[in-house]
Every structure is written in structure tokens, then in C-alpha cells.
Design a protein around this motif. Structure first.
Motif, PDB file in Angstrom:
ATOM      1  N   UNK A 260      28.302   5.670 -18.277  1.00 15.28           N
ATOM      2  CA  UNK A 260      29.448   6.353 -19.143  1.00 15.28           C
ATOM      3  C   UNK A 260      28.885   6.708 -20.300  1.00 15.28           C
ATOM      4  N   UNK A 261      28.507   5.540 -21.271  1.00 14.43           N
ATOM      5  CA  UNK A 261      27.881   5.807 -22.557  1.00 14.43           C
ATOM      6  C   UNK A 261      26.975   6.956 -22.555  1.00 14.43           C
ATOM      7  N   UNK A 262      26.078   7.180 -21.629  1.00 17.39           N
ATOM      8  CA  UNK A 262      25.213   8.429 -21.613  1.00 17.39           C
ATOM      9  C   UNK A 262      25.890   9.468 -21.382  1.00 17.39           C
ATOM     10  N   UNK A 263      26.619   9.600 -20.467  1.00 16.99           N
ATOM     11  CA  UNK A 263      27.706  10.920 -20.157  1.00 16.99           C
ATOM     12  C   UNK A 263      28.265  11.069 -21.830  1.00 16.99           C
TER      13      UNK A 263
ATOM     14  N   UNK B  65      27.377  -3.811 -27.878  1.00 19.14           N
ATOM     15  CA  UNK B  65      27.488  -2.575 -27.078  1.00 19.14           C
ATOM     16  C   UNK B  65      26.084  -1.771 -27.108  1.00 19.14           C
ATOM     17  N   UNK B  66      25.550  -2.070 -28.041  1.00 12.99           N
ATOM     18  CA  UNK B  66      24.085  -1.487 -28.148  1.00 12.99           C
ATOM     19  C   UNK B  66      23.176  -1.820 -26.957  1.00 12.99           C
TER      20      UNK B  66
ATOM     21  N   UNK C   9      25.491  -1.152 -15.247  1.00 15.10           N
ATOM     22  CA  UNK C   9      24.880   0.075 -15.005  1.00 15.10           C
ATOM     23  C   UNK C   9      25.836   1.166 -15.161  1.00 15.10           C
ATOM     24  N   UNK C  10      27.115   0.994 -14.904  1.00 15.68           N
ATOM     25  CA  UNK C  10      28.295   1.792 -14.833  1.00 15.68           C
ATOM     26  C   UNK C  10      28.588   2.355 -16.334  1.00 15.68           C
TER      27      UNK C  10
ATOM     28  N   UNK D 227      31.255   9.084 -31.461  1.00 12.66           N
ATOM     29  CA  UNK D 227      32.167   8.082 -30.977  1.00 12.66           C
ATOM     30  C   UNK D 227      30.985   7.070 -30.616  1.00 12.66           C
ATOM     31  N   UNK D 228      30.162   7.519 -29.750  1.00 17.09           N
ATOM     32  CA  UNK D 228      29.219   6.277 -29.345  1.00 17.09           C
ATOM     33  C   UNK D 228      28.207   5.744 -30.592  1.00 17.09           C
TER      34      UNK D 228
END
Length: 233
Positions: free
Chosen positions: A43-46, A78-79, A38-39, A56-57
Motif C-alpha cells: 500500500x505504501x509503495x502504491x 513506519x519506515x 506485506x500488505x 504523504x508517505x
């Protein structure tokens, strides 16, 4: 009402008891992997919503069918945690917290990750096969879908929900999930919906393999207990 309650207990009772016992005993310590997921998703969304972080993402965790296969396989783990930009992130976070959390308690963290990865990978590989088949094939996809980003956490969530339904004999729930994904494809024929069906297909294969292994183990234990030699593979 009592009949409905009885059906609900039969459907969700074993799952509820397993989850409740773990949460009462350990509280949030029962789902460390889920909390980390969840964290990471948050973070990836932010980061991907920042001007400096979007690319980068994309480079680290966004998979498209047009990508070279080795690169896509490298990005696929990671996806799992890169939410779709066009959907509310809170929905993705809630799905991960609920479904990954239940799966981590019931299956263990590493089995949860394996099933989630297989489901996501099935969708990723299906996209390539579908585009190769072309839009006129029943299982095919238009060439433009090669530029569409894969589903992210949703394929993993769907796959885990089906596996849990099978494992805990919540067959109605698993059937509802599968039916909802079929309706999604019928109403909105897009890449995400078909990737969800590919994920379900892969998980159903895992269910069959798991059932065969448990059946074989049961026969071996029965054979050992009766004085017969265990069945050799």
C-alpha cells in the motif's frame, strides 16, 4: 552428495522443521503479522508513487539524517515498511514475506518486530553519527548523505536473518549474510550498505544479551534442581 545433504540438514534442519510444522498446522494463519507487513508495504509503495501520495508517505515514514531526531524517531517504526523508490518493490515484498514470516514462526510476532525495529533504528542513528564524524573518519559519512532516505525494510530483513541464523545455529548462513553486507560496502560505499552493517552490529549485541540471559536462566534452573538457591541478580 550425501555429505552435502548432511551439512544442509545440520545448517537448516531445525529451522525447516519449525517452519514446516507451523505452516502445516496453521497455513497462512501462522504468519498474520507478516501478511499485514506485506500488505502495508504494498500500500505504501502504491501511495508514494501517486502524485497526491508521495509527500504523504515522505512525511509519515521516510527518515533522513537531516531530520530533527524526535521527528526521525517518530517516523522510524513506519519506515520499516516504506520501500526504496529506486528498487523493485517485488524484491522488498519477497524479502519481508520470507524473512519476517520465518522469524514470526520461530520467534513470535512481537520479538520479530522488536528485532526489526532495533536493526532499523541502529542504521538511523548510525547515519547521524557517521555524518558527524565526517568523510575522512573510517566510520564517517559525507555530509550529502544527510539528505538520503534510510534503508527501509532491508536493514530489518538483514538483522532478522542474522538473529535467526544465530538462534537456530545456522552459523554459515548468518556468516554469509554478514559477509555479503561487508562486500556490499567494499564494492559500493554508500549509506545503505553501512546502515546494514550498523543493523548487524546491533543485532549481534542482542544475540550476546540473549545468550547471557539464557545461560543465566540455565544456571538458575540447575541450581534449583540441585537443591541450591537460585542465583540472584
Amino acid at each position: 552428495m550425501s555429505r552435502l545433504a548432511g551439512r544442509a540438514r545440520a545448517e537448516w534442519g531445525p529451522l525447516y522443521v519449525t517452519v514446516r510444522r507451523a505452516l502445516v498446522a496453521k497455513r497462512w494463519r501462522a504468519v498474520p503479522m507478516t501478511l499485514g507487513a506485506v500488505c502495508l508495504t504494498a500500500v505504501l509503495q502504491f501511495v508514494q508513487n501517486q502524485s497526491w501520495g508521495y509527500q504523504l508517505v515522505q512525511n509519515a515514514g521516510s527518515v533522513r539524517a537531516e531530520d530533527p531526531l524526535p521527528l526521525a524517531l517518530l517516523r522510524t517504526p513506519l519506515s520499516l515498511f516504506v520501500p526504496a523508490l529506486d528498487l523493485p518493490v517485488w524484491g522488498a515484498l519477497a524479502q519481508i514475506l520470507l524473512v519476517f514470516g520465518i522469524a514470526e514462526i520461530c520467534l513470535g510476532w512481537w520479538r520479530t518486530l522488536v528485532i526489526a525495529y532495533v536493526a532499523t533504528l541502529a542504521g538511523t542513528l548510525y547515519a547521524r553519527v557517521g555524518i558527524a564524524l565526517g568523510p575522512h573518519h573510517p566510520l564517517g559519512l559525507p555530509g550529502a548523505d544527510a539528505q538520503v532516505v534510510d534503508t527501509g525494510p532491508s536493514a530489518a530483513v538483514v538483522g532478522l536473518a542474522v538473529f535467526l541464523g544465530w538462534r537456530y545455529r545456522a552459523y554459515v548462513t548468518a556468516g554469509v549474510v554478514i559477509g555479503a553486507m561487508v562486500v556490499e560496502v567494499l564494492l559500493k560505499d554508500n549509506l545503505a550498505g553501512k546502515e546494514h552493517l550498523a543493523a548487524i552490529g546491533a543485532v549481534l549485541v542482542m544475540c550476546c544479551v540473549s545468550a547471557a540471559r539464557h545461560g543465566r536462566s540455565g544456571r538458575e534452573r540447575a541450581g534449583s534442581g540441585s537443591g541450591l538457591p537460585p542465583i540472584q541478580s
